[in-house]
Design a protein around this motif. Structure first.
Motif, PDB file in Angstrom:
ATOM      1  N   ALA A 138       0.836  -1.206   0.000  1.00  0.00           N
ATOM      2  CA  ALA A 138       0.000   0.000   0.000  1.00  0.00           C
ATOM      3  C   ALA A 138       0.865   1.248   0.000  1.00  0.00           C
ATOM      4  O   ALA A 138       0.562   2.237  -0.682  1.00  0.00           O
ATOM      5  N   GLN A 141       2.308   1.767  -3.506  1.00  0.00           N
ATOM      6  CA  GLN A 141       1.256   2.186  -4.430  1.00  0.00           C
ATOM      7  C   GLN A 141       0.899   3.659  -4.197  1.00  0.00           C
ATOM      8  O   GLN A 141       0.763   4.434  -5.149  1.00  0.00           O
ATOM      9  N   GLU A 186       0.967  -8.330  -4.047  1.00  0.00           N
ATOM     10  CA  GLU A 186      -0.389  -8.505  -3.518  1.00  0.00           C
ATOM     11  C   GLU A 186      -0.835  -9.959  -3.667  1.00  0.00           C
ATOM     12  O   GLU A 186      -1.465 -10.526  -2.771  1.00  0.00           O
ATOM     13  N   ASN A 192      -1.509  -5.082   0.394  1.00  0.00           N
ATOM     14  CA  ASN A 192      -2.687  -4.737  -0.391  1.00  0.00           C
ATOM     15  C   ASN A 192      -2.451  -3.417  -1.108  1.00  0.00           C
ATOM     16  O   ASN A 192      -1.976  -2.458  -0.496  1.00  0.00           O
ATOM     17  N   ARG A 193      -2.798  -3.361  -2.386  1.00  0.00           N
ATOM     18  CA  ARG A 193      -2.572  -2.130  -3.152  1.00  0.00           C
ATOM     19  C   ARG A 193      -3.575  -1.032  -2.793  1.00  0.00           C
ATOM     20  O   ARG A 193      -3.345   0.140  -3.081  1.00  0.00           O
ATOM     21  N   SER A 194      -4.675  -1.395  -2.185  1.00  0.00           N
ATOM     22  CA  SER A 194      -5.658  -0.398  -1.755  1.00  0.00           C
ATOM     23  C   SER A 194      -5.138   0.302  -0.505  1.00  0.00           C
ATOM     24  O   SER A 194      -4.475  -0.311   0.330  1.00  0.00           O
ATOM     25  N   TYR A 195      -5.442   1.575  -0.380  1.00  0.00           N
ATOM     26  CA  TYR A 195      -4.950   2.312   0.788  1.00  0.00           C
ATOM     27  C   TYR A 195      -5.863   3.482   1.115  1.00  0.00           C
ATOM     28  O   TYR A 195      -6.650   3.937   0.288  1.00  0.00           O
ATOM     29  N   ASN A 196      -5.740   3.946   2.328  1.00  0.00           N
ATOM     30  CA  ASN A 196      -6.451   5.139   2.788  1.00  0.00           C
ATOM     31  C   ASN A 196      -5.385   6.138   3.233  1.00  0.00           C
ATOM     32  O   ASN A 196      -4.644   5.891   4.185  1.00  0.00           O
TER      33      ASN A 196
END
Length: 204
Positions: A138, A141, A186, A192-196
């Motif tokens: 993450a 990315q 991933e 995980n490539r998704s992030y906040n």
């Protein structure tokens, strides 16, 4: 992490699939590559550089230092294998450190070339800051996304390439699919490539 935390033997193993080749038409026989090769794998014969594959460890320094851009990676499956190996080594290094490792990316002085290069060109964009996460995928990315959203440094040579406005890394290295590493990481459970993205306010 994969390269930096690997042993010397591990670093050589990761680079072992990268096989540089000489573009004879571009080579001027200056000998720069021969002088810089740590393994003595390059010699100039009849004013053209030749690479002895038996001695080459695939470090890629000759590619970077050649003033005529006459040496390049043999772009087949070599690079994909190299990139995946770095991810595999990263996972191995972190295998017994889950919830104990913390990652920082310093998005400052972002040079167009690898950090193994002896000097750097002007940064591709202005400094962004420091990113932190417990998820290395993450984090990388988010770092790529932030760099690509930034305007190019004024006067940078990438300004001549239209695709640089969308993806600076692909514009710099059109034959390199940087997304491969993150997708592979991933897929093997490294992150995980998704992030906040949470921005911390500056203290005055």
């Amino acid at each position: 992490t994969g390269m930096g935390a690997a042993s010397r033997k591990g670093k050589l193993e990761q680079h072992s699939d990268l096989s540089p080749k000489v573009k004879k038409k571009r080579c001027v026989g200056c000998g720069t590559c021969e002088d810089h090769c740590s393994q003595g794998a390059i010699r100039v014969v009849d004013k053209k550089a030749e690479i002895e594959s038996r001695l080459c460890i695939g470090c890629g320094e000759c590619i970077i230092i050649c003033p005529s851009k006459a040496i390049d990676i043999q772009w087949s499956t070599d690079l994909e294998s190299f990139m995946k190996k770095m991810v595999d080594y990263t996972k191995a290094v972190l295998s017994n450190k889950r919830d104990k490792a913390f990652f920082l990316n310093f998005l400052t002085d972002i040079s167009p070339a690898c950090d193994c290069y002896g000097h750097s060109d002007i940064p591709v964009c202005q400094d962004i800051g420091i990113l932190a996460s417990q998820d290395p995928v993450a984090l990388d990315q988010a770092s790529v996304d932030m760099v690509n959203r930034m305007p190019l440094t004024f006067g940078h040579f990438l300004g001549e390439k239209e695709d640089a406005l969308k993806d600076k890394f692909k514009a710099l290295y059109p034959k390199v699919n940087w997304e491969l590493q993150l997708t592979y990481a991933e897929s093997i459970g490294l992150g995980n490539r998704s992030y906040n993205l949470i921005t911390l306010a500056e203290k005055v």
